[in-house]
Motif scaffolding. Structure first.
Motif, PDB file in Angstrom:
ATOM      1  N   ILE A  35       0.881  -1.433  -0.337  1.00  8.49           N
ATOM      2  CA  ILE A  35       0.039  -0.019  -0.125  1.00  8.49           C
ATOM      3  C   ILE A  35       0.854   1.300  -0.005  1.00  8.49           C
ATOM      4  O   ILE A  35       0.443   2.252  -0.738  1.00  8.49           O
ATOM      5  CB  ILE A  35      -1.040  -0.118   1.308  1.00  8.49           C
ATOM      6  CG1 ILE A  35      -2.073  -0.921   1.097  1.00  8.49           C
ATOM      7  CG2 ILE A  35      -1.705   1.291   1.454  1.00  8.49           C
ATOM      8  CD1 ILE A  35      -2.879  -1.386   2.274  1.00  8.49           C
ATOM      9  N   LEU A  38       2.346   1.593  -3.645  1.00 15.34           N
ATOM     10  CA  LEU A  38       1.384   1.946  -4.563  1.00 15.34           C
ATOM     11  C   LEU A  38       0.827   3.241  -4.309  1.00 15.34           C
ATOM     12  O   LEU A  38       0.612   4.130  -5.384  1.00 15.34           O
ATOM     13  CB  LEU A  38       0.225   1.021  -4.602  1.00 15.34           C
ATOM     14  CG  LEU A  38       0.502  -0.431  -5.100  1.00 15.34           C
ATOM     15  CD1 LEU A  38      -0.630  -1.474  -4.646  1.00 15.34           C
ATOM     16  CD2 LEU A  38       0.766  -0.281  -6.443  1.00 15.34           C
ATOM     17  N   ALA A  39       0.816   3.513  -3.123  1.00 15.86           N
ATOM     18  CA  ALA A  39       0.233   5.119  -2.799  1.00 15.86           C
ATOM     19  C   ALA A  39       1.349   6.018  -3.308  1.00 15.86           C
ATOM     20  O   ALA A  39       1.026   7.310  -3.651  1.00 15.86           O
ATOM     21  CB  ALA A  39       0.136   5.476  -1.414  1.00 15.86           C
ATOM     22  N   TYR A  42       1.127   6.199  -7.249  1.00 15.61           N
ATOM     23  CA  TYR A  42      -0.249   6.573  -7.491  1.00 15.61           C
ATOM     24  C   TYR A  42      -0.047   8.352  -7.216  1.00 15.61           C
ATOM     25  O   TYR A  42      -0.544   9.123  -7.992  1.00 15.61           O
ATOM     26  CB  TYR A  42      -1.455   6.251  -6.722  1.00 15.61           C
ATOM     27  CG  TYR A  42      -3.037   6.671  -6.919  1.00 15.61           C
ATOM     28  CD1 TYR A  42      -3.129   6.510  -8.354  1.00 15.61           C
ATOM     29  CD2 TYR A  42      -3.555   7.207  -5.990  1.00 15.61           C
ATOM     30  CE1 TYR A  42      -4.464   7.013  -8.867  1.00 15.61           C
ATOM     31  CE2 TYR A  42      -4.973   7.452  -6.646  1.00 15.61           C
ATOM     32  CZ  TYR A  42      -5.403   7.489  -7.780  1.00 15.61           C
ATOM     33  OH  TYR A  42      -6.657   7.936  -8.144  1.00 15.61           O
ATOM     34  N   TYR A  72     -10.212   3.463   2.074  1.00 17.41           N
ATOM     35  CA  TYR A  72     -10.910   2.561   1.082  1.00 17.41           C
ATOM     36  C   TYR A  72     -12.219   3.282   0.360  1.00 17.41           C
ATOM     37  O   TYR A  72     -12.413   3.007  -0.611  1.00 17.41           O
ATOM     38  CB  TYR A  72     -11.015   1.168   1.671  1.00 17.41           C
ATOM     39  CG  TYR A  72     -11.753   0.446   0.911  1.00 17.41           C
ATOM     40  CD1 TYR A  72     -10.910  -0.375  -0.117  1.00 17.41           C
ATOM     41  CD2 TYR A  72     -13.127   0.003   0.897  1.00 17.41           C
ATOM     42  CE1 TYR A  72     -11.821  -1.323  -1.060  1.00 17.41           C
ATOM     43  CE2 TYR A  72     -13.837  -1.157   0.111  1.00 17.41           C
ATOM     44  CZ  TYR A  72     -12.833  -1.610  -0.810  1.00 17.41           C
ATOM     45  OH  TYR A  72     -13.439  -2.559  -1.707  1.00 17.41           O
ATOM     46  N   ALA A  82      -7.305   4.268  -8.149  1.00 18.00           N
ATOM     47  CA  ALA A  82      -6.284   3.376  -8.559  1.00 18.00           C
ATOM     48  C   ALA A  82      -6.578   1.866  -8.107  1.00 18.00           C
ATOM     49  O   ALA A  82      -6.554   1.612  -6.782  1.00 18.00           O
ATOM     50  CB  ALA A  82      -5.124   3.703  -7.642  1.00 18.00           C
ATOM     51  N   LYS A  84      -4.934  -1.220  -8.235  1.00 21.90           N
ATOM     52  CA  LYS A  84      -4.082  -2.062  -7.361  1.00 21.90           C
ATOM     53  C   LYS A  84      -4.175  -1.613  -5.925  1.00 21.90           C
ATOM     54  O   LYS A  84      -4.248  -2.310  -4.848  1.00 21.90           O
ATOM     55  CB  LYS A  84      -2.917  -1.999  -7.922  1.00 21.90           C
ATOM     56  CG  LYS A  84      -2.605  -2.924  -8.954  1.00 21.90           C
ATOM     57  CD  LYS A  84      -1.081  -2.969  -9.422  1.00 21.90           C
ATOM     58  CE  LYS A  84      -0.962  -3.878 -10.694  1.00 21.90           C
ATOM     59  NZ  LYS A  84       0.550  -3.690 -11.044  1.00 21.90           N
ATOM     60  N   LEU A  85      -4.176  -0.346  -5.579  1.00 23.63           N
ATOM     61  CA  LEU A  85      -4.238   0.371  -4.269  1.00 23.63           C
ATOM     62  C   LEU A  85      -5.573   0.015  -3.732  1.00 23.63           C
ATOM     63  O   LEU A  85      -5.339  -0.486  -2.414  1.00 23.63           O
ATOM     64  CB  LEU A  85      -3.936   1.932  -4.231  1.00 23.63           C
ATOM     65  CG  LEU A  85      -3.864   2.561  -2.979  1.00 23.63           C
ATOM     66  CD1 LEU A  85      -2.898   2.065  -2.239  1.00 23.63           C
ATOM     67  CD2 LEU A  85      -3.820   4.146  -3.273  1.00 23.63           C
ATOM     68  N   ASN A  88      -5.347  -3.789  -2.630  1.00 22.37           N
ATOM     69  CA  ASN A  88      -4.737  -4.089  -1.428  1.00 22.37           C
ATOM     70  C   ASN A  88      -5.348  -3.288  -0.294  1.00 22.37           C
ATOM     71  O   ASN A  88      -5.073  -4.138   0.904  1.00 22.37           O
ATOM     72  CB  ASN A  88      -3.060  -3.331  -1.759  1.00 22.37           C
ATOM     73  CG  ASN A  88      -2.313  -4.455  -2.507  1.00 22.37           C
ATOM     74  OD1 ASN A  88      -1.950  -5.378  -1.894  1.00 22.37           O
ATOM     75  ND2 ASN A  88      -2.500  -4.239  -3.747  1.00 22.37           N
ATOM     76  N   LEU A  89      -5.936  -2.234  -0.405  1.00 20.65           N
ATOM     77  CA  LEU A  89      -6.464  -1.654   0.774  1.00 20.65           C
ATOM     78  C   LEU A  89      -7.819  -2.900   1.133  1.00 20.65           C
ATOM     79  O   LEU A  89      -8.081  -3.034   2.507  1.00 20.65           O
ATOM     80  CB  LEU A  89      -7.217  -0.471   0.764  1.00 20.65           C
ATOM     81  CG  LEU A  89      -6.345   0.572   0.825  1.00 20.65           C
ATOM     82  CD1 LEU A  89      -6.895   1.895   0.300  1.00 20.65           C
ATOM     83  CD2 LEU A  89      -6.030   0.773   2.310  1.00 20.65           C
ATOM     84  N   MET A 120      -3.251  10.750  -0.186  1.00 18.96           N
ATOM     85  CA  MET A 120      -2.212   9.674  -0.167  1.00 18.96           C
ATOM     86  C   MET A 120      -1.053   9.887   0.534  1.00 18.96           C
ATOM     87  O   MET A 120      -0.367   8.854   1.044  1.00 18.96           O
ATOM     88  CB  MET A 120      -1.536   9.814  -1.809  1.00 18.96           C
ATOM     89  CG  MET A 120      -2.519   9.265  -2.903  1.00 18.96           C
ATOM     90  SD  MET A 120      -3.042   7.744  -2.574  1.00 18.96           S
ATOM     91  CE  MET A 120      -4.616   7.803  -1.889  1.00 18.96           C
ATOM     92  N   SER A 127       0.162   4.149   7.041  1.00 13.17           N
ATOM     93  CA  SER A 127       0.425   2.668   6.689  1.00 13.17           C
ATOM     94  C   SER A 127       1.829   2.357   7.393  1.00 13.17           C
ATOM     95  O   SER A 127       2.226   1.563   8.221  1.00 13.17           O
ATOM     96  CB  SER A 127       0.642   2.402   5.466  1.00 13.17           C
ATOM     97  OG  SER A 127      -0.671   2.381   4.493  1.00 13.17           O
TER      98      SER A 127
END
Length: 139
Positions: A35, A38-39, A42, A72, A82, A84-85, A88-89, A120, A127
């Motif tokens: 995450i 990806l964040a 993104y 989320y 996004a 994938k993000l 994953n969340l 983000m 995270s």
């Protein structure tokens, strides 16, 4: 016989003492690491024209389950989210058995908007904080 026993005890103590003396570190959550990545990725591609509800109160409250559910919810509702993000969340939330409906029932919109890159940054911060404190408290 005594020499053999002494050697075995000495060898065993050499193996056990470092294991006892070394601190135990909990393994960071793999989904949170993904995450974060990806964040960051993104965030680089975002324009500052998109605004979302401010999640700062949830960050300041300690980046609890509510925060991840709210992010989320925000990202999932956007048509240009996004993928994938968001996935994953979702996986992180499911693995932690978080009931987002229940967690968000007392969360009201702040009435303040922030730009998506700031969201983000909050996601990355929370995270990282969650990974760092994992094992120090129950999550």
């Amino acid at each position: 016989m005594k020499t053999t026993m002494l050697l075995l005890v000495s060898a065993l103590s050499l193996l056990v003492i470092p294991a006892i003396a070394s601190p135990t570190h909990s393994k960071p959550d793999a989904n949170l690491n993904i995450i974060i990545h990806l964040a960051e990725k993104y965030n680089e591609s975002l324009t500052k024209e998109f605004f979302v509800d401010d999640v700062r109160p949830l960050v300041e409250a300690g980046c609890e389950d509510k925060f991840f559910c709210k992010v989320y919810e925000i990202l999932h509702e956007r048509p240009e989210h996004a993928g994938k993000l968001v996935n994953n969340l979702r996986v992180f939330i499911e693995q932690k058995n978080i009931n987002c409906t229940e967690s968000l029932k007392d969360v009201t919109p702040t009435g303040v908007s922030i730009q998506l890159p700031e969201l983000m940054r909050h996601l990355i911060t929370c995270s990282q904080r969650r990974n760092f404190t994992k094992g120090k408290k129950n999550d």
